[in-house]
Design an enzyme around this catalytic site. Structure first.
Site, short mmCIF file in Angstrom:
data_model
loop_
_atom_site.label_atom_id
_atom_site.label_comp_id
_atom_site.label_asym_id
_atom_site.label_seq_id
_atom_site.Cartn_x
_atom_site.Cartn_y
_atom_site.Cartn_z
N SER A 19 1.01 17.71 -42.03
CA SER A 19 0.88 17.97 -40.59
C SER A 19 -0.27 17.18 -39.98
O SER A 19 -1.39 17.22 -40.49
CB SER A 19 0.58 19.45 -40.33
OG SER A 19 1.69 20.23 -40.62
N HIS A 50 6.12 16.53 -37.61
CA HIS A 50 6.77 16.00 -38.81
C HIS A 50 7.94 15.11 -38.42
O HIS A 50 9.06 15.57 -38.26
CB HIS A 50 7.27 17.14 -39.70
CG HIS A 50 6.18 17.80 -40.48
ND1 HIS A 50 5.77 17.35 -41.72
CD2 HIS A 50 5.39 18.84 -40.20
CE1 HIS A 50 4.78 18.11 -42.17
NE2 HIS A 50 4.52 19.03 -41.26
N HIS A 72 10.21 22.21 -45.02
CA HIS A 72 9.55 23.34 -45.67
C HIS A 72 10.55 24.46 -45.96
O HIS A 72 11.54 24.61 -45.25
CB HIS A 72 8.46 23.92 -44.74
CG HIS A 72 7.49 22.90 -44.24
ND1 HIS A 72 7.77 22.07 -43.19
CD2 HIS A 72 6.24 22.58 -44.65
CE1 HIS A 72 6.73 21.26 -42.96
NE2 HIS A 72 5.79 21.55 -43.84
N TYR A 74 10.12 27.48 -45.29
CA TYR A 74 10.14 28.45 -44.18
C TYR A 74 11.07 28.03 -43.04
O TYR A 74 11.31 28.80 -42.12
CB TYR A 74 8.72 28.73 -43.65
CG TYR A 74 8.01 27.55 -43.03
CD1 TYR A 74 8.40 27.02 -41.81
CD2 TYR A 74 6.91 26.98 -43.67
CE1 TYR A 74 7.74 25.94 -41.24
CE2 TYR A 74 6.23 25.91 -43.12
CZ TYR A 74 6.65 25.39 -41.90
OH TYR A 74 6.00 24.34 -41.36
N GLU A 75 11.61 26.82 -43.13
CA GLU A 75 12.61 26.42 -42.14
C GLU A 75 13.99 26.95 -42.53
O GLU A 75 14.99 26.65 -41.88
CB GLU A 75 12.63 24.89 -42.01
CG GLU A 75 11.32 24.34 -41.45
CD GLU A 75 11.26 22.82 -41.47
OE1 GLU A 75 11.96 22.20 -40.67
OE2 GLU A 75 10.50 22.26 -42.29
N ALA A 102 -1.88 19.91 -44.74
CA ALA A 102 -2.89 20.63 -43.98
C ALA A 102 -3.04 21.99 -44.64
O ALA A 102 -2.05 22.59 -45.04
CB ALA A 102 -2.44 20.79 -42.54
N MET A 194 1.54 25.89 -46.90
CA MET A 194 2.97 26.24 -47.02
C MET A 194 3.81 25.06 -47.51
O MET A 194 4.98 24.93 -47.14
CB MET A 194 3.49 26.72 -45.66
CG MET A 194 2.70 27.85 -45.03
SD MET A 194 3.25 28.18 -43.36
CE MET A 194 1.88 29.16 -42.73
N SER A 195 3.21 24.20 -48.29
CA SER A 195 3.99 23.04 -48.76
C SER A 195 3.48 22.61 -50.13
O SER A 195 2.81 23.39 -50.82
CB SER A 195 3.84 21.87 -47.77
OG SER A 195 2.52 21.39 -47.77
N ASN A 218 -8.61 24.38 -40.93
CA ASN A 218 -9.11 25.64 -40.34
C ASN A 218 -9.67 26.51 -41.45
O ASN A 218 -9.39 26.28 -42.62
CB ASN A 218 -7.95 26.39 -39.65
CG ASN A 218 -6.79 26.64 -40.61
OD1 ASN A 218 -5.97 25.74 -40.86
ND2 ASN A 218 -6.75 27.83 -41.16
N HIS A 230 -0.69 26.35 -34.75
CA HIS A 230 -0.24 25.08 -35.32
C HIS A 230 -0.82 23.89 -34.55
O HIS A 230 -1.16 22.86 -35.14
CB HIS A 230 1.29 25.04 -35.31
CG HIS A 230 1.88 23.83 -35.96
ND1 HIS A 230 1.68 23.50 -37.28
CD2 HIS A 230 2.65 22.83 -35.46
CE1 HIS A 230 2.31 22.37 -37.57
NE2 HIS A 230 2.91 21.94 -36.47
N1 HPA Z 1 -2.56 29.06 -43.92
C1 HPA Z 1 -1.38 28.55 -44.32
N2 HPA Z 1 -1.00 27.32 -44.06
C2 HPA Z 1 -1.84 26.53 -43.39
C3 HPA Z 1 -3.09 26.98 -42.94
C4 HPA Z 1 -3.47 28.31 -43.22
O1 HPA Z 1 -4.56 28.80 -42.87
N3 HPA Z 1 -3.68 25.94 -42.29
C5 HPA Z 1 -2.82 24.89 -42.37
N4 HPA Z 1 -1.71 25.24 -43.02
#
Ligand code: HPA
Length: 264
Positions: A19, A50, A72, A74-75, A102, A194-195, A218, A230
Site C-alpha cells: 500500500s 493497488h 488480499h 479480505y477481498e 504497510a 493483512m498481506s 502507523n 487506510h
Molecule cells: N493493522 C493491520 N494492517 C495494517 C495496519 C495495522 O495497524 N497498518 C497497515 N496495515
C-alpha cells in the site's frame, strides 16, 4: 507488451509493492507493462492504492519485474487466488522475491515512517496457499538470512534506520482491537498487517529466496490514541517509498533513472 517479452528477459528479481508504494516504479524507466487482467489468473484488486499490473524495468541493465498492486484474502479471495501473482512471477523467471507491505507497529520503540526488516512471520490468516499440496514444506527460514544481512549493511551505509521483527499476517479487513494487539505482542509479533505471509509461503514452496520489508505506517491500535484509516496508512507508505527504494537500490545494485533524487 506481451508476456513473452517479459519472459524472454528472464527477470531474476521481483518486487511486490505494498500500500502506498506504487510510486517506487516512477524511479525507473519502464520497459514494459502488463495489466494483471491480461493474464486471466490474477484477480484485480479492489483496494485503493493497488494498481494491478506488472512493470518490467531495467536497472543497471538488469531486468526487474515489479508487481504494482496485490490482492488480499479480505477481498473475498482464496489463498490460491491471492498467491497467483507469485506463481506467475516464478514462471516468468523470478528467483528472488521482495515482498513489501504497510504494517502497524506494535512496539513503542518503532515509529511510523520507519522500515522493518521481516525476520519471521506468524501466519494467522487461518489458511495457506499450499492446501492440497505440496504438504509439510519446511518453513525454518522463510525470509532469507543472506538477504537480511545485505539489507542491514545497506541500511548502515545509507544511514537509514532499519528495525527488525516478526510480522503477524491477519485476515482483516478491519484493523485490530487493542486486546488483539496485546495478544499479538504476547505471541511475539512486532508488526501487524493483512498481506505478505501467504505470498512468502508460496514463494518458499517454489524455492524462491524471499526478502520481506514492512513500511511502518502507523502505531497499531491501542499504542497511541489514534483512529486508523487506510488513507493515512497510504500517505505514510508513500513517504517511506523513497527510503525503501534507496535500500533496495543498494542491495541489488539497482540504478535509478537520472531524474530521480533519493533521500535518506
Ligand atoms: N493493522 C493491520 N494492517 C495494517 C495496519 C495495522 O495497524 N497498518 C497497515 N496495515
Amino acid at each position: 507488451m506481451s508476456i513473452q517479452h517479459i519472459q524472454s528477459t528472464q527477470p531474476r528479481l521481483g518486487i511486490v509493492l505494498g500500500s502506498g508504494m506504487g510510486s517506487f516504479v516512477e524511479s525507473f524507466d519502464i520497459e514494459a507493462e502488463l495489466p494483471y487482467g491480461e493474464l486471466g489468473e490474477i484477480p484485480a484488486s479492489t483496494v485503493p492504492g493497488h494498481a494491478g499490473r506488472f512493470v518490467l524495468v531495467r536497472a543497471n541493465g538488469i531486468p526487474l519485474l515489479i508487481a504494482q498492486g496485490r490482492c488480499h484474502l479480505y477481498e473475498g479471495l482464496t489463498a490460491a487466488e491471492v498467491t497467483a501473482q507469485v506463481r506467475v512471477m516464478h514462471r516468468l523467471g523470478v528467483q528472488i522475491l521482495v515482498l513489501t507491505n504497510a504494517a502497524g507497529a506494535m512496539r513503542a520503540d518503532f515509529n511510523p515512517g520507519e522500515l522493518m526488516l521481516i525476520s519471521d512471520h506468524l501466519n494467522l490468516t487461518g489458511t495457506s496457499p499450499l492446501l492440497g499440496g505440496p504438504h509439510f514444506h519446511d518453513m525454518g527460514e522463510v525470509y532469507s538470512q543472506r538477504l537480511c544481512g545485505l539489507m542491514r549493511q545497506a541500511a548502515l551505509a545509507a544511514k537509514i534506520p532499519l528495525h527488525e521483527g516478526v510480522y503477524a499476517g491477519l485476515l482483516g479487513p478491519q484493523y485490530e482491537t487493542p486486546a488483539e494487539v496485546r495478544m499479538l505482542r504476547t505471541l511475539g509479533a512486532d508488526a501487524v498487517g493483512m498481506s505478505t505471509v501467504l505470498e512468502a509461503i508460496q514463494a518458499r514452496a517454489l524455492g524462491m529466496e524471499v526478502l520481506g520489508i514492512s513500511t511502518l505506517t502507523n502505531w497499531a491500535t491501542g499504542l497511541k490514541n489514534e483512529i486508523l484509516c487506510h488513507h493515512d496508512v497510504m500517505a505514510v507508505g508513500k513517504q517511506s517509498a523513497a527510503k525503501l527504494s534507496g535500500l533496495l537500490r543498494l542491495v541489488f545494485g539497482l540504478n535509478l533513472n537520472s531524474e530521480t533524487e533519493l533521500e535518506g
